[in-house]
Enzyme design. Structure first.
Site, PDB file in Angstrom:
ATOM      1  N   LYS A  53       0.842  -1.204   0.000  1.00  0.00           N
ATOM      2  CA  LYS A  53       0.000   0.000   0.000  1.00  0.00           C
ATOM      3  C   LYS A  53       0.876   1.253   0.000  1.00  0.00           C
ATOM      4  CE  LYS A  53      -3.873  -2.346   2.172  1.00  0.00           C
ATOM      5  NZ  LYS A  53      -4.573  -2.764   3.387  1.00  0.00           N
ATOM      6  N   GLN A  97      -4.733  -1.430   9.524  1.00  0.00           N
ATOM      7  CA  GLN A  97      -4.706  -2.762   8.915  1.00  0.00           C
ATOM      8  C   GLN A  97      -5.354  -3.792   9.839  1.00  0.00           C
ATOM      9  OE1 GLN A  97      -3.712  -3.408   5.790  1.00  0.00           O
ATOM     10  NE2 GLN A  97      -4.069  -5.599   5.954  1.00  0.00           N
ATOM     11  N   ASP A 120     -11.069   3.161   3.918  1.00  0.00           N
ATOM     12  CA  ASP A 120     -11.386   1.731   3.848  1.00  0.00           C
ATOM     13  C   ASP A 120     -12.886   1.509   3.692  1.00  0.00           C
ATOM     14  OD1 ASP A 120      -9.487  -0.327   3.917  1.00  0.00           O
ATOM     15  OD2 ASP A 120      -8.980   0.074   6.013  1.00  0.00           O
TER      16      ASP A 120
HETATM   17  N1  GUN Z   1      -7.143  -6.628   5.936  1.00  0.00           N
HETATM   18  C1  GUN Z   1      -7.478  -7.332   4.835  1.00  0.00           C
HETATM   19  N2  GUN Z   1      -8.004  -6.526   3.893  1.00  0.00           N
HETATM   20  C2  GUN Z   1      -8.022  -5.284   4.417  1.00  0.00           C
HETATM   21  C3  GUN Z   1      -8.454  -4.015   3.918  1.00  0.00           C
HETATM   22  O1  GUN Z   1      -8.951  -3.864   2.806  1.00  0.00           O
HETATM   23  N3  GUN Z   1      -8.268  -2.976   4.762  1.00  0.00           N
HETATM   24  C4  GUN Z   1      -7.756  -3.107   6.011  1.00  0.00           C
HETATM   25  N4  GUN Z   1      -7.641  -2.025   6.777  1.00  0.00           N
HETATM   26  N5  GUN Z   1      -7.355  -4.267   6.510  1.00  0.00           N
HETATM   27  C5  GUN Z   1      -7.480  -5.344   5.706  1.00  0.00           C
END
Ligand code: GUN
Length: 295
Positions: A53, A97, A120
């Site tokens: 990311k 996350q 998100d």
């Molecule tokens: N863990 C797995 N997929 C995601 C996501 O799209 N966003 C976040 N914050 N955590 C995740």
């Protein structure tokens, strides 16, 4: 029928090029979109997602703010960090996350994120807006899947869609998005899960299958109608001694056999994965525009 592969990497690259141009234009006006990423602990998969990311942000010119905290970080400390990021004008998006270590209260943390920075799309305010069809940050994986379908020329309106999996991150939101009365919705949706009585019977009806169960071989060829479109959201590590790292990634779909029946299919890796990060960048740019009164 042998399926055409939906190349998520290519679709993601096209969208990232569009976003990069938008970011360059915003910079000329003194606007730099900023994303804060918060990672608690040492989970290897989470670490690699977070790194990807941050790298993607750099690639398109988004300011990336890295917050890596030890696994024993307390709830109060994490909440204080989210508060600080909420107030920081350089930050347009906050991503915590998931999953968080077990001792932390995930819902409380997600609730603390300013909905205007919730790139998100996990905050209940954004989830609620999405459900009632108001403008909201859409969660990245489902939004990425819809982009893949549209950009591959798949007709969503009127399609029988069967989703396997009911997570808050994928199954529930994509079901909602696909039943909206708009030009990316109007599908007829069935959501299957671990208590579904006859999974194969449901999946066999589908024009579009979305496999998001988190288990290899959940969707096998006998369950797939000839010509169906298959979207594989699974990312599963299976041991593989022939690989240097000791494992390989597989999805939830028996890719080789299902490819012989589907008309279109996403690979793992290289399908949905690159789109998830791309939609995060998309939401961060949208948030920066909104903060500057351009949304
Ligand atoms: N863990 C797995 N997929 C995601 C996501 O799209 N966003 C976040 N914050 N955590 C995740």
């Amino acid at each position: 029928m042998t399926a055409r592969i939906i190349d998520g990497k290519q679709v993601a690259a096209d969208m990232r090029a569009e976003l990069k141009a938008q970011v360059a234009k915003l910079k000329e006006e003194g606007i730099v979109p900023g994303l804060a990423v918060v990672l608690v602990g040492e989970d290897p998969a989470s670490k690699s997602y977070v790194t990807a990311k941050e790298r993607a942000c750099e690639e398109i010119g988004i300011y990336s703010n890295d917050n890596r905290l030890p696994a024993d970080t307390g709830q109060a400390e994490l909440m204080a960090l989210v508060d600080k990021l909420n107030k920081d004008p350089k930050i347009n998006g906050i991503l915590v996350q998931l999953p968080l270590p077990k001792h932390l209260d995930e819902s409380e943390v997600l609730l603390e994120i300013d909905p205007a920075k919730d790139v998100d799309g996990f905050h209940p305010v954004n989830v609620g807006k999405m459900v009632v069809g108001e403008k909201a940050f859409l969660p990245c994986t489902p939004h990425g899947i819809i982009q893949l379908l549209i950009r591959s020329g798949v007709k969503i309106e009127g399609a029988e869609v069967v989703i396997v999996g009911r997570s808050n991150i994928v199954g529930k939101p994509i079901a909602n998005m696909l039943i909206q009365k708009n030009n990316t919705g109007n599908a007829t949706v069935t959501v299957c899960h671990t208590r579904t009585k006859n999974l194969a019977e449901h999946v066999r009806r589908a024009d579009i299958i979305i496999a998001a169960a988190g288990r290899p071989n959940t969707v096998t060829a006998d369950m797939v109608k000839e010509g169906a479109v298959v979207i594989d959201v699974g990312v599963n590590r299976v041991e593989d001694a022939t690989k240097k790292r000791g494992y390989r990634l597989v999805g939830d779909v028996d890719f080789a056999a299902v490819s012989e029946k589907a008309s279109l299919i996403t690979p793992v890796p290289g399908g949905v994965g690159p789109m998830t990060i791309t939609m995060l960048l998309f939401n961060t740019v949208a948030s920066a525009k909104q903060a500057a009164g351009k949304g």
